[in-house]
Write a protein that holds these residues in place. Structure first.
Motif, short mmCIF file in Angstrom:
data_model
loop_
_atom_site.label_atom_id
_atom_site.label_comp_id
_atom_site.label_asym_id
_atom_site.label_seq_id
_atom_site.Cartn_x
_atom_site.Cartn_y
_atom_site.Cartn_z
N TYR A 21 4.18 8.12 4.76
CA TYR A 21 4.35 6.89 4.66
C TYR A 21 5.81 6.99 2.96
O TYR A 21 5.36 7.95 3.50
N GLY A 22 5.31 5.41 2.59
CA GLY A 22 6.60 5.61 1.49
C GLY A 22 6.50 6.73 0.60
O GLY A 22 6.98 7.76 0.59
N VAL A 23 5.64 7.20 -0.54
CA VAL A 23 5.28 8.20 -1.05
C VAL A 23 5.83 9.61 -0.41
O VAL A 23 6.45 10.02 -1.09
N ARG A 26 9.18 9.28 0.67
CA ARG A 26 10.42 9.67 -0.07
C ARG A 26 10.12 11.08 -1.03
O ARG A 26 10.94 11.89 -1.33
N GLN A 27 8.87 11.65 -0.81
CA GLN A 27 9.07 12.77 -1.83
C GLN A 27 9.37 14.17 -0.89
O GLN A 27 10.36 14.98 -1.45
N ILE A 39 13.70 4.08 -3.82
CA ILE A 39 12.31 3.44 -2.80
C ILE A 39 12.73 2.57 -1.97
O ILE A 39 12.79 2.16 -1.47
N MET A 59 -0.48 -1.28 8.89
CA MET A 59 -0.90 -1.56 7.11
C MET A 59 -2.67 -0.61 7.80
O MET A 59 -2.88 -0.75 8.15
N PRO A 64 -7.30 1.91 -4.65
CA PRO A 64 -7.96 2.10 -6.05
C PRO A 64 -6.53 2.60 -6.39
O PRO A 64 -5.29 1.76 -7.99
N THR A 65 -5.63 3.60 -6.31
CA THR A 65 -5.11 4.18 -7.64
C THR A 65 -3.41 3.24 -6.72
O THR A 65 -2.36 3.23 -8.06
N ARG A 66 -3.34 2.73 -5.98
CA ARG A 66 -2.11 1.64 -5.84
C ARG A 66 -2.44 0.36 -6.10
O ARG A 66 -1.81 -0.71 -6.40
N GLY A 67 -3.42 0.17 -7.25
CA GLY A 67 -2.76 -1.49 -8.10
C GLY A 67 -3.96 -1.67 -6.47
O GLY A 67 -3.80 -2.81 -6.46
N ARG A 69 -3.12 -1.84 -3.83
CA ARG A 69 -2.56 -2.36 -2.72
C ARG A 69 -2.26 -1.49 -1.13
O ARG A 69 -2.68 -0.01 -1.85
N ALA A 70 -2.00 -2.02 -0.05
CA ALA A 70 -2.59 -1.14 1.25
C ALA A 70 -1.19 -0.81 1.33
O ALA A 70 0.47 -0.60 0.36
N LYS A 71 -1.58 0.34 2.07
CA LYS A 71 -0.24 1.59 2.59
C LYS A 71 0.87 1.04 4.47
O LYS A 71 -0.09 0.51 4.49
N ARG A 72 1.86 0.93 3.98
CA ARG A 72 2.11 1.25 5.68
C ARG A 72 2.99 2.79 6.06
O ARG A 72 3.43 3.55 5.70
#
Lengths: 107, 892
Positions: A21-23, A26-27, A39, A59, A64-67, A69-72
């Motif tokens: 997923y995004g994180v 990217r890493q 990003i 999705m 909670p760590t993501r405020g 928000r859901a992951k894609r």
């Protein structure tokens, strides 16, 4: 033919498998290439390759760590794997017979 | 507490990211941010977050703005509306040059109109910042020749006691005093006011209190109220009075209050910085130590009242006339008559003087806006052409006329919005510049020109109307049959269709018609100004410098004043390059002057004839110093020492008009006349007529007598006539005068040429702004013509290629284009002649020496138009001549 950045993104997704997923994508690219990836650029590329039918996304639940928000999550589609192989083959053919010379000239 | 990413960065990202990915993207970043906060700390993590934001903005925006195929939607009104707007903006960006031209044209048109409107708003429409300005009335005395604002102090006190029409009346007088501060001293404007000034008028007080009646009694300690501007200038951001005081003409005044901005006193255009009770008048206006407070003959106060609810002007006037209070100086057995005028803008000539000019200029600016609209319409036509296929397809798929019209009007509104925004900015930047052009009686004008509600509303209305009227052009063109109009062109851009070309041509013609009107009017103004400048003044304008002095501030007695004037004259005359130097009380062309009533034995005045005539007190060298020739007799001789002041016969020099009027056919020299107080005057010489107050005044009787006979000389002017241009000598003159006696402050040092320019400032400003409007109209029309011709050449490139291939000479094609451009301009010019003539009659009253129907001006304007048209068509013509037939025909 895939663009360089699109290839990197597809390859990262291939490396990551289930956890892409995004994180992590990217890493993964940053870790392997040492280049910082914006990003916004990543999602633009993901949008593009998804519309080409190379990856699919879904999705997941918010955390909670993501405020909240859901992951894609992204995963490679067969067409994506095929496109990667083709790119690799294409480049291999173009490289054939050059490797010793270029290795010498570039320290 | 969980660390939050930088809010602004987060907001930027959220705003720029495509909606589909917003949640995931922000979540990803926040997750990583949290990890980084834990590892590297908040600062480093925030920096990283910002770096990500910056790097993501471009790809995000590019992704969002990337054009997608537009699918005619089901009519979900709002979604399709936002789509239309987006499409319009995208198309605007796709033709950057033409879009810029249209937007800038509109911005210029709206900027000029809104800028002039903001001046008009500040001068004419906006009341002063006082309480209920609508209830205020200025009291005027009606005289045979115009109105008089000025009243005596004893009269005011008595009237205030007796009257019942007003809740209260106040008196005020503008005063200029030397204010001493840390950096030296400077002359500043203020008002001497009666005690209830602040309570009655009700400007807001920011600190402390206003003045009260108790401050305006004899022996009261000197107190002052300062304006917000002045208080800040002197004391910075202080918010308390803290026992501060100001020194005015050397006297300490305790500051008891500060008004709130933007109050600048009751004379619009003037910048009153302090208010002092009237009882301190002798300190601030030292006229030989005499007080005006007790004099029943000195009219020096403006009276403003707040009318009681339910009392009409007529009733108040009736009461004024019934009360015999000595408000006005009694003149020759005449009952005083009064009038009231609205006092919401205080007592100022500014609205009356500049309002009509500004209204006129606003009209001209709106015409220029019309020219700009034609450019916008041209763009929209071209754009509608680009979209003709899209529109045809939409129509074919069932979009109605209204839907298509809306599409085109949204295009127009997008341009209108951008142009209005630009125009408001332009107006904000240029209006203060325009204010700096204004002057009233030779003094700069202070006006608070602001972008307030009315100005913004005006700009918005102008922008909306412009956009709609320009937008109607393509709408009406496609109205009859949108499908056919688009498809029949077979995919060629509609600029090539005959109908669109005709519309474009009509637009340019209309532009030039409006432009001719504005330009012809501007040419009339320019010619009129040239005539005004050429009016003979009787003075040696090019070779005279004026040094104004405030002798009263030095407190000299009569003998010392005489001595001072003589020494300065001598000193100035001895300077190299100086031909003569002389003193006079009244500056030439200085708007003001002194008048005295004369009685001429053997002359019977007409029933209504004004026997109060202009005079000046001068030193003997005065005539030579201004280049005024004596026609007959002698000049004024310096009186014998120990002189005959107050007794005997006073020798005077009269002007030609006076000699002619009172002693028709007889020799004037040797004739005698009386002043009202029985003093006897004898004519010793006749001088040529000169302009006294204004360049455009008709010749009137006036006379001169020796300043040595005056009891007091509060102020005056040294006139210095030089051999060459006096401008470079001004500093030397200033120093010479200061050296003679540093106690006497100088109030102005300028050339007579400059004084003349100030005297005709209103004509100059109107002409300058008018000429600028004319030039702008020309420029906008040229741009419109250029764009139309360029479009035409592009559209007819094929035809021209074919002609060239068949043997046409390139120069012929260029001529064809030039001729077409010239024809449009001249047709427009011809159509504009009626407008030009009408505008001429509108400005007729302010023309001097040139009539509204002036063939020369009209011809000049037409020639200008033709020249500009040729220039504008030149580039497209060259391009036409350089069409490469091979290239063009290959496309076919």
């Amino acid at each position: 033919m895939l663009g360089e950045f699109e290839q990197s993104v597809l390859l990262a997704i291939a490396h990551l498998g289930e956890g892409a997923y995004g994180v992590t994508i990217r890493q993964e690219i940053e870790r392997r290439t040492g280049r910082e990836v914006a990003i916004g650029a990543l999602y633009t590329a993901l949008d593009r390759i998804e519309r080409k039918g190379l990856v699919r996304s879904r999705m997941s639940d918010p955390t909670p760590t993501r405020g909240g928000r859901a992951k894609r999550h992204f995963s490679l589609r067969p067409a994506g794997a095929r496109a990667l192989r083709q790119s690799r083959e294409f480049l291999n053919r173009m490289w054939e017979g050059l490797e010793p010379d270029l290795k010498r000239s570039r320290p | 507490v969980r660390a939050r990413p930088p809010r602004l960065a987060e907001w930027l990202l959220a705003a720029s990211t495509a909606e589909r990915d917003r949640t995931a993207l922000l979540g990803d970043l926040q997750e990583e941010f949290a990890g980084r906060v834990a590892r590297h700390g908040l600062r480093s993590a925030s920096r990283w977050y910002w770096r990500q934001t910056r790097a993501s903005l471009v790809p995000n925006l590019r992704r969002r703005l990337r054009p997608r195929p537009v699918v005619p939607s089901r009519d979900h009104a709002m979604t399709s509306l936002t789509q239309d707007v987006r499409l319009a903006l995208r198309l605007l960006a796709r033709r950057p040059l033409i879009s810029t031209v249209a937007v800038v044209s509109l911005a210029v048109g709206i900027g000029l109109s809104a800028g002039i409107f903001s001046l008009l708003e500040a001068v004419v429409l906006r009341p002063l910042p006082v309480a209920a300005p609508g209830d205020l009335r200025v009291v005027l005395e009606v005289r045979e020749r115009g109105m008089n604002h000025n009243f005596t102090y004893p009269g005011f006190v008595a009237y205030r006691e007796a009257q019942e029409s007003f809740t209260d009346v106040v008196a005020l007088s503008l005063v200029t005093a030397a204010l001493h501060d840390a950096t030296g001293s400077q002359m500043v404007d203020g008002e001497l006011v009666s005690g209830s000034y602040f309570d009655t008028l009700g400007p807001r007080i920011r600190i402390g209190r206003g003045l009260a009646d108790a401050d305006n009694v004899a022996g009261a300690p000197p107190v002052a109220v300062l304006s917000d501007f002045e208080f800040r200038r002197l004391f910075g951001r202080a918010t308390e009075l803290g026992g501060r005081s100001v020194r005015l003409n050397g006297v300490e005044f305790a500051v008891v209050g500060v008004t709130a901005a933007p109050f600048r006193g009751m004379q619009l255009g003037r910048n009153a910085r302090f208010w002092i009770p009237l009882v301190h008048q002798p300190v601030l206006e030292p006229v030989g130590g005499e007080s005006l407070l007790s004099r029943r003959t000195a009219s020096w106060l403006t009276v403003i009242g707040r009318i009681r609810p339910g009392v009409s002007n007529v009733q108040a006037i009736a009461e004024l006339e019934a009360l015999d209070t000595g408000l006005t100086q009694r003149l020759a057995d005449r009952e005083p008559r009064f009038a009231l005028v609205p006092g919401g803008q205080g007592d100022s000539g500014l609205p009356g003087q500049t309002g009509p000019s500004l209204t006129l200029l606003l009209g001209a600016a709106l015409l220029v806006l019309g020219v700009a609209c034609a450019n916008v319409a041209g763009l929209l036509l071209a754009r509608a052409g680009d979209r003709s296929r899209e529109i045809a397809v939409r129509a074919a798929l069932g979009a109605g006329r209204w839907r298509v019209a809306r599409l085109l009007l949204i295009d127009a509104l997008a341009v209108g919005l951008a142009g209005t925004a630009g125009g408001v900015i332009a107006a904000r930047l240029t209006a203060p510049l325009a204010v700096s052009l204004f002057a009233q009686f030779g003094e700069p004008v202070t006006l608070d020109v602001v972008l307030n509600g009315p100005v913004l509303a005006f700009a918005a209305a102008a922008g909306l109307l412009s956009a709609l009227s320009a937008g109607m052009v393509p709408v009406l063109r496609g109205w009859r049959s949108p499908v056919l109009a688009g498809l029949a062109d077979g995919g060629r851009s509609a600029t090539s269709s005959a109908g669109a070309r005709r519309s474009r041509r009509l637009l340019v013609t209309a532009q030039f018609a409006l432009t001719l009107g504005v330009v012809a009017a501007a040419v009339l103004l320019v010619r009129s100004l040239a005539n005004v400048r050429a009016v003979p003044t009787g003075l040696d304008v090019e070779h005279v410098a004026l040094v104004s002095v405030n002798i009263g501030a030095a407190g000299f007695d009569a003998a010392r004043t005489r001595d001072y004037i003589g020494r300065v004259n001598g000193r100035l005359a001895a300077l190299p390059g100086v031909r003569a130097a002389g003193f006079g009380r009244v500056p030439p062309l200085g708007f003001g002057g002194s008048r005295m009533t004369v009685m001429v034995p053997g002359y019977t005045p007409e029933p209504d004839e004004d026997m109060e005539i202009n005079y000046n007190m001068v030193s003997p060298e005065y005539f030579d110093a201004l280049g005024i020739d004596l026609v007959s007799g002698a000049g004024l001789r310096p009186p014998v020492a120990g002189g005959t002041r107050g007794g005997g016969v006073v020798p005077i020099v009269v002007n030609e008009t006076m000699a002619r009027q009172y002693w028709r056919g007889r020799r004037a020299v040797g004739q005698r006349l009386h002043l009202s107080d029985t003093a006897l005057l004898e004519v010793v010489g006749v001088a040529r007529d000169v302009k006294y107050r204004n360049v455009l005044e008709a010749p009137r009787p006036s006379f001169y007598f020796s300043v040595a006979r005056a009891a007091t000389v509060p102020d005056g002017v040294f006139h210095v006539r030089t051999y060459d241009d006096p401008a470079p000598m001004l500093d030397a003159l200033r120093h010479a005068v200061v050296e003679v006696d540093p106690l006497v402050p100088l109030s102005a040092v300028r050339t007579l040429e400059h004084q003349l320019a100030l005297n005709i400032n209103r004509e100059r400003v109107t002409t300058t702004i008018g000429a600028a409007l004319g030039a702008t109209a020309l420029l906008l029309s040229a741009v419109g013509l250029f764009a139309a011709m360029a479009g035409l050449v592009a559209a007819r490139a094929r035809e021209m290629g074919v002609r060239l291939a068949l043997g046409a000479v390139p120069a012929t094609l260029a001529r064809l284009v030039l001729r077409e451009g010239l024809r449009m301009a001249l047709w427009g010019g011809a159509a504009g002649i009626a407008l030009a003539l009408w505008l001429g009659t509108v400005i007729e009253s302010r023309l001097y020496g040139v009539g509204p129907f002036d063939p020369l001006s009209l011809g000049g304007a037409l020639a200008l138009l033709a020249g500009v048209a040729l220039l504008a068509a030149w580039l497209p013509a060259r391009r036409a001549a350089r069409v490469d037939p091979v290239q063009v025909l290959r496309v076919e």
